[in-house]
Design an enzyme around this catalytic site. Structure first.
Site, PDB file in Angstrom:
ATOM      1  N   GLU A 246      12.996  34.296   5.362  1.00  0.00           N
ATOM      2  CA  GLU A 246      11.804  34.288   6.227  1.00  0.00           C
ATOM      3  C   GLU A 246      12.082  35.154   7.434  1.00  0.00           C
ATOM      4  O   GLU A 246      13.245  35.394   7.757  1.00  0.00           O
ATOM      5  CB  GLU A 246      11.524  32.849   6.721  1.00  0.00           C
ATOM      6  CG  GLU A 246      11.270  31.854   5.615  1.00  0.00           C
ATOM      7  CD  GLU A 246      11.627  30.422   6.037  1.00  0.00           C
ATOM      8  OE1 GLU A 246      12.010  30.217   7.204  1.00  0.00           O
ATOM      9  OE2 GLU A 246      11.541  29.528   5.187  1.00  0.00           O
ATOM     10  N   LYS A 248      12.796  35.863  11.208  1.00  0.00           N
ATOM     11  CA  LYS A 248      13.319  35.078  12.318  1.00  0.00           C
ATOM     12  C   LYS A 248      12.454  35.382  13.531  1.00  0.00           C
ATOM     13  O   LYS A 248      12.502  36.478  14.084  1.00  0.00           O
ATOM     14  CB  LYS A 248      14.781  35.416  12.596  1.00  0.00           C
ATOM     15  CG  LYS A 248      15.396  34.537  13.680  1.00  0.00           C
ATOM     16  CD  LYS A 248      16.884  34.776  13.811  1.00  0.00           C
ATOM     17  CE  LYS A 248      17.582  33.731  14.663  1.00  0.00           C
ATOM     18  NZ  LYS A 248      16.990  33.500  15.958  1.00  0.00           N
ATOM     19  N   ARG A 253      11.344  26.882  19.372  1.00  0.00           N
ATOM     20  CA  ARG A 253      11.294  25.911  18.285  1.00  0.00           C
ATOM     21  C   ARG A 253      10.359  24.769  18.640  1.00  0.00           C
ATOM     22  O   ARG A 253      10.288  24.344  19.791  1.00  0.00           O
ATOM     23  CB  ARG A 253      12.722  25.368  18.097  1.00  0.00           C
ATOM     24  CG  ARG A 253      12.955  24.540  16.858  1.00  0.00           C
ATOM     25  CD  ARG A 253      13.123  25.427  15.670  1.00  0.00           C
ATOM     26  NE  ARG A 253      13.467  24.668  14.470  1.00  0.00           N
ATOM     27  CZ  ARG A 253      14.711  24.447  14.064  1.00  0.00           C
ATOM     28  NH1 ARG A 253      15.728  24.906  14.774  1.00  0.00           N
ATOM     29  NH2 ARG A 253      14.933  23.763  12.953  1.00  0.00           N
ATOM     30  N   ARG A 268      12.587  22.046  21.349  1.00  0.00           N
ATOM     31  CA  ARG A 268      13.898  22.040  20.724  1.00  0.00           C
ATOM     32  C   ARG A 268      14.825  20.971  21.296  1.00  0.00           C
ATOM     33  O   ARG A 268      15.666  20.418  20.611  1.00  0.00           O
ATOM     34  CB  ARG A 268      14.491  23.427  20.933  1.00  0.00           C
ATOM     35  CG  ARG A 268      15.843  23.585  20.412  1.00  0.00           C
ATOM     36  CD  ARG A 268      16.298  24.985  20.728  1.00  0.00           C
ATOM     37  NE  ARG A 268      17.569  25.162  20.128  1.00  0.00           N
ATOM     38  CZ  ARG A 268      17.860  26.145  19.288  1.00  0.00           C
ATOM     39  NH1 ARG A 268      16.963  27.049  19.015  1.00  0.00           N
ATOM     40  NH2 ARG A 268      19.034  26.229  18.765  1.00  0.00           N
ATOM     41  N   PHE A 336       7.980  26.413   9.171  1.00  0.00           N
ATOM     42  CA  PHE A 336       8.888  26.730   8.068  1.00  0.00           C
ATOM     43  C   PHE A 336       9.505  25.511   7.391  1.00  0.00           C
ATOM     44  O   PHE A 336      10.283  25.648   6.462  1.00  0.00           O
ATOM     45  CB  PHE A 336       9.961  27.739   8.478  1.00  0.00           C
ATOM     46  CG  PHE A 336      10.626  27.473   9.799  1.00  0.00           C
ATOM     47  CD1 PHE A 336      11.508  26.424   9.947  1.00  0.00           C
ATOM     48  CD2 PHE A 336      10.372  28.300  10.892  1.00  0.00           C
ATOM     49  CE1 PHE A 336      12.138  26.194  11.156  1.00  0.00           C
ATOM     50  CE2 PHE A 336      10.998  28.074  12.115  1.00  0.00           C
ATOM     51  CZ  PHE A 336      11.878  27.017  12.240  1.00  0.00           C
ATOM     52  N   LYS A 414      21.469  33.174  10.008  1.00  0.00           N
ATOM     53  CA  LYS A 414      20.607  34.125  10.722  1.00  0.00           C
ATOM     54  C   LYS A 414      21.166  35.525  10.579  1.00  0.00           C
ATOM     55  O   LYS A 414      22.365  35.743  10.702  1.00  0.00           O
ATOM     56  CB  LYS A 414      20.471  33.735  12.194  1.00  0.00           C
ATOM     57  CG  LYS A 414      21.771  33.435  12.883  1.00  0.00           C
ATOM     58  CD  LYS A 414      21.526  32.821  14.265  1.00  0.00           C
ATOM     59  CE  LYS A 414      22.836  32.339  14.860  1.00  0.00           C
ATOM     60  NZ  LYS A 414      22.727  31.580  16.071  1.00  0.00           N
TER      61      LYS A 414
HETATM   62  P1  AMP Z   1      19.645  30.903  17.183  1.00  0.00           P
HETATM   63  O1  AMP Z   1      18.818  30.308  18.286  1.00  0.00           O
HETATM   64  O2  AMP Z   1      19.996  32.330  17.397  1.00  0.00           O
HETATM   65  O3  AMP Z   1      20.823  30.018  16.810  1.00  0.00           O
HETATM   66  O4  AMP Z   1      18.751  30.948  15.852  1.00  0.00           O
HETATM   67  C1  AMP Z   1      18.207  29.804  15.279  1.00  0.00           C
HETATM   68  C2  AMP Z   1      16.803  29.623  15.777  1.00  0.00           C
HETATM   69  O5  AMP Z   1      15.933  30.607  15.258  1.00  0.00           O
HETATM   70  C3  AMP Z   1      16.153  28.339  15.316  1.00  0.00           C
HETATM   71  O6  AMP Z   1      16.573  27.252  16.075  1.00  0.00           O
HETATM   72  C4  AMP Z   1      14.679  28.639  15.515  1.00  0.00           C
HETATM   73  O7  AMP Z   1      14.309  28.340  16.832  1.00  0.00           O
HETATM   74  C5  AMP Z   1      14.593  30.141  15.346  1.00  0.00           C
HETATM   75  N1  AMP Z   1      13.850  30.578  14.143  1.00  0.00           N
HETATM   76  C6  AMP Z   1      12.992  31.608  14.105  1.00  0.00           C
HETATM   77  N2  AMP Z   1      12.496  31.787  12.894  1.00  0.00           N
HETATM   78  C7  AMP Z   1      13.033  30.842  12.089  1.00  0.00           C
HETATM   79  C8  AMP Z   1      12.899  30.518  10.710  1.00  0.00           C
HETATM   80  N3  AMP Z   1      12.123  31.219   9.885  1.00  0.00           N
HETATM   81  N4  AMP Z   1      13.618  29.461  10.234  1.00  0.00           N
HETATM   82  C9  AMP Z   1      14.424  28.754  11.058  1.00  0.00           C
HETATM   83  N5  AMP Z   1      14.581  29.015  12.373  1.00  0.00           N
HETATM   84  C10 AMP Z   1      13.897  30.052  12.894  1.00  0.00           C
END
Ligand code: AMP
Length: 548
Positions: A246, A248, A253, A268, A336, A414
Site C-alpha cells: 500500500e 505509505k 495515524r 496514535r 488500511f 516500510k
Molecule cells: P513510521 O512512523 O516511519 O514508523 O511508519 C509507520 C507509520 O506509517 C504508521 O504508524 C502509520 O502512521 C503510517 N502509515 C502510512 N501509510 C500506512 C499504511 N498503508 N499502512 C500502515 N501504516 C501506514
C-alpha cells in the site's frame, strides 16, 4: 489484606536492586500471588509506572512544579530549597525521600497509605481539570506527601513525575502474571493486546486460561497501534512469497470506533481527537453502517495532492476555531485495517482475510488501495508511483499475519527513500545563547532501553528554525525536573525525529552508541515515548551500516 503503599515501595526498592529478568519475574510473581483481588490491577499498573489503564483518557496532569510545591509545604521548606536540592542530586525521588526523612522527626502522626488510597487520589487528580482546580490538586498532593513515609515519598514522586523506571518490561510482567496464576504467557499477551490493560489482564488471569482467551476487543477502548520496521522488498518476498503493498501516507495515524450513532476517533497515542477532526469522523461514519473499529492514516490534501505532515498535525492539535480550519485544510482518511466488527474481534485473523472483510463492510472511497503481488518489479513500480504522487513510500505487509497491537514486528515493513531518520525522546536540554537565551538551544535525546528505561544517545542543536525552538520550548518548559547550570533534565515525554549521517560507537554515552551529525527534522507529538527507537534497533542500524 489490602496492600500498603509502603510495601509496594519496598518491592520497588528491591526490584531496583535486583539484576536480571528471572529474579525480577520471581519477585513480582510471588508478590502477585498473595495480593487482594482489588489491588492486583493497581499493583501491576504502578509497577509499570502507569497510573491508569493504557487505553484510558485519564491523566494525572501534575507537573514537577506542583510536586515540588507540595513537598516543600509538607517538609516545611521553601520551594526554592526543594528545587535546588533536586538540582543538586539530579534524582527527584531520592531528594523527596530525604526531605521527608527530616520532616518525619518533627511530625507526630501520619496515616498509613494503602495502594487503594493512592489509586483514589490519582483518580481525583485526573478528574480535577482546568486551571481553577490547581488549588484542589495542591490539596490532594499535600495530603499524599503528608501521609507518605520517606521511602513512599520516593516512589510517589517518581510515579507522579512519570519517572518510575524500575526497569520492568512488559515481557517480564507477562511472565510474572503467568507464573502467579498458572496460565501461559501467550494467553496473557493475547488478552493484553485485545484489552490494552495489563492490570485488568492480571485480574482475569486469576480465573484461568479460558477466561484470558475470552478477552475480546471492545469499542471505545483503543488498542495499541501495530507498527512497522525497516526492511526491503526482496527480503520480505523471500519470506512470504507474496505481499500486500500500500502507499505509505505521510499523515497521522488514527483509530476510529463506531457503535450505533456514536463515533470516537483516537490518535496514535490513543488520545481522543473526535472533536478536533469532526469532518473525518463524519466521512467515516457515513462510509459504513456497521459497528466497527478501523485503523488508518489521515492526510491533508490540496488539489488532489498530499500536503506535508505538519498540516495534519495542526488540525489534530486544534482545540478552538475548528470550523475555520476545516475550510483551510482538507483532510482525507485512508483506511488500511479493520480490528473489530459488530462484536467480532478480528485481530487474530490473517491480514488477507481482514482486508476482504474490510472491503465488504466499508465503502471504497476511503479504503487504501492495495496491490497483492509476488513480483518485485510490479512492487517497485508501485513504490515509484507512490513517490511521484507525493507519498512517503510504500508499506509492505505479510498477508498471513495477525494484527499485533503495539508490536514493531516483521509483518509490516516500510520502504521509503534512504534518508536515515530516527525517533528519539528528549530527556534533557540546554539554555541557548545570544538571541536564543530565552529558549532551549540544544537537546539531549535518548532511545528506549530494556524495561522502559531511557538511554542517552545524542545531542542535537542543528536544524531548528526559530519557530521550531519556540515549539520545543513550549513543549518542554513545563516538564523540567531539575536544572544544573545551563542544563535541564526533563520528563521523557516529547518525541522528535532527527536525521543523522551514521551511528557511531561512543564511550561517552551509556548505551555505547552516538549519532554522527544529528539534525532536527520535526516534533513528533503523535508518537509516545514508548514508540521510539530501542537500543537494540540502534545496534541493528549500526550492524547494517557496517555491512554496507
Ligand atoms: P513510521 O512512523 O516511519 O514508523 O511508519 C509507520 C507509520 O506509517 C504508521 O504508524 C502509520 O502512521 C503510517 N502509515 C502510512 N501509510 C500506512 C499504511 N498503508 N499502512 C500502515 N501504516 C501506514
Amino acid at each position: 489484606m489490602p496492600m500498603d503503599f509502603l510495601e509496594f515501595s519496598q518491592i520497588c526498592e528491591t526490584l531496583e536492586d535486583t539484576p536480571g529478568r528471572i529474579a525480577m519475574t520471581a519477585l513480582v510473581r510471588d508478590a502477585l500471588s498473595s495480593l487482594d483481588e482489588a489491588d492486583i490491577p493497581l499493583f501491576i499498573r504502578y509497577l509499570m509506572g502507569r497510573p491508569f489503564p493504557d487505553w484510558g483518557q485519564e491523566k494525572i496532569g501534575v507537573g514537577p512544579g506542583s510536586v515540588y510545591d507540595a513537598v516543600a509545604y509538607v517538609a516545611g521548606r521553601d520551594r526554592r530549597a526543594v528545587v535546588s536540592a533536586v538540582n543538586r542530586s539530579g534524582d527527584p525521588g531520592k531528594t523527596v525521600e530525604s526531605l521527608l526523612a527530616k520532616k518525619e522527626q518533627t511530625s507526630f502522626f501520619t496515616e498509613s497509605l494503602t495502594l487503594a488510597d493512592i489509586g483514589r487520589d490519582f483518580t481525583l487528580l485526573a478528574a480535577t481539570g482546568g486551571n481553577k482546580s490547581q488549588k484542589e490538586k495542591d490539596r490532594v498532593l499535600r495530603r499524599l506527601f503528608a501521609n507518605a513515609s520517606p521511602l513512599e515519598g520516593r516512589y510517589l514522586a517518581r510515579l507522579l513525575l512519570g519517572e518510575l523506571r524500575i526497569g520492568i518490561g512488559e515481557g517480564t510482567m507477562r511472565d510474572a502474571i503467568a507464573g502467579a496464576f498458572g496460565v501461559s504467557p501467550a494467553a496473557v499477551e493475547h488478552a493484553c493486546q485485545a484489552s490494552n490493560d495489563l492490570g485488568e489482564v492480571a485480574l482475569i488471569a486469576r480465573s484461568g486460561e479460558d477466561a484470558l482467551n475470552e478477552v475480546h476487543v471492545e469499542p471505545f477502548r483503543p488498542l495499541k497501534m501495530m507498527l512497522a520496521k525497516q526492511g526491503t522488498v526482496t527480503g520480505m518476498l523471500s519470506e512470504t512469497g507474496v505481499l500486500a503493498a500500500e502507499y505509505k501516507y505521510d499523515g497521522t495515524r488514527f483509530q476510529f470506533h463506531k457503535v450505533g450513532g456514536t463515533c470516537r476517533m483516537y490518535s496514535r497515542r490513543l488520545e481522543e481527537v473526535t472533536h478536533a477532526i469532526p469532518d473525518v469522523v463524519a466521512m467515516l461514519d457515513a462510509a459504513t453502517p456497521h459497528d466497527i473499529i478501523l485503523d488508518g492514516e489521515v492526510i491533508a490534501v490540496r488539489d488532489g495532492r498530499p500536503l506535508p505532515f505538519q498540516y495534519v498535525l495542526r488540525r489534530f492539535r486544534r482545540k478552538h476555531d475548528i470550523a475555520s480550519h476545516i475550510e483551510e485544510i482538507t483532510l482525507k482518511p485512508n483506511i488500511f485495517d479493520m480490528l473489530w466488527i459488530d462484536g467480532e474481534t478480528l485481530i487474530d485473523l490473517p491480514f488477507a482475510e481482514r482486508r476482504q472483510r474490510l472491503e465488504a463492510a466499508v465503502s471504497d472511497t476511503y479504503v487504501a488501495p492495495q496491490l497483492v503481488s509476488g513480483d518485485e518489479d510490479e512492487i517497485d513500480l508501485l513504490y515509484r508511483t507512490a513517490l511521484d504522487d507525493g507519498h512517503e513510500g510504500i508499506m509492505i505487509k505479510d498477508p498471513r499475519s495477525p494484527y499485533t497491537p503495539g508490536v514493531r514486528g516483521k509483518f509490516w515493513v516500510k520502504i521509503k527513500p534512504a534518508v536515515d531518520t530516527i525517533d528519539l525522546v528528549v530527556t534533557g536540554a540546554e539554555w541557548g545563547e545570544g538571541k536564543r537565551a530565552h529558549v532551549f538551544g540544544s537537546f539531549l535525546l535518548s532511545c528506549l532501553g530494556e524495561g522502559g528505561s531511557f538511554i542517552p544517545l545524542s545531542k542535537v542543536a542543528t536544524g531548528f528554525s526559530d519557530e521550531a525552538l519556540q515549539d520545543m520550548y513550549a513543549a518542554l518548559s513545563g516538564l523540567v525536573i531539575s536544572e544544573e547550570g545551563k542544563q535541564v533534565h526533563v520528563e521523557p515525554q516529547i518525541v522528535v525525529e532527527v536525521g543523522y549521517a551514521e551511528v557511531q560507537k561512543s564511550p561517552s554515552y551509556a548505551g555505547g552508541f552516538a549519532l554522527r551529525f544529528p539534525r532536527f527534522i520535526r516534533l513528533r507529538d503523535d508518537k509516545s515515548p514508548e514508540e521510539i527507537e530501542s537500543l537494540r534497533m540502534i545496534e541493528e542500524r549500526f550492524a547494517a551500516q557496517s555491512a554496507r
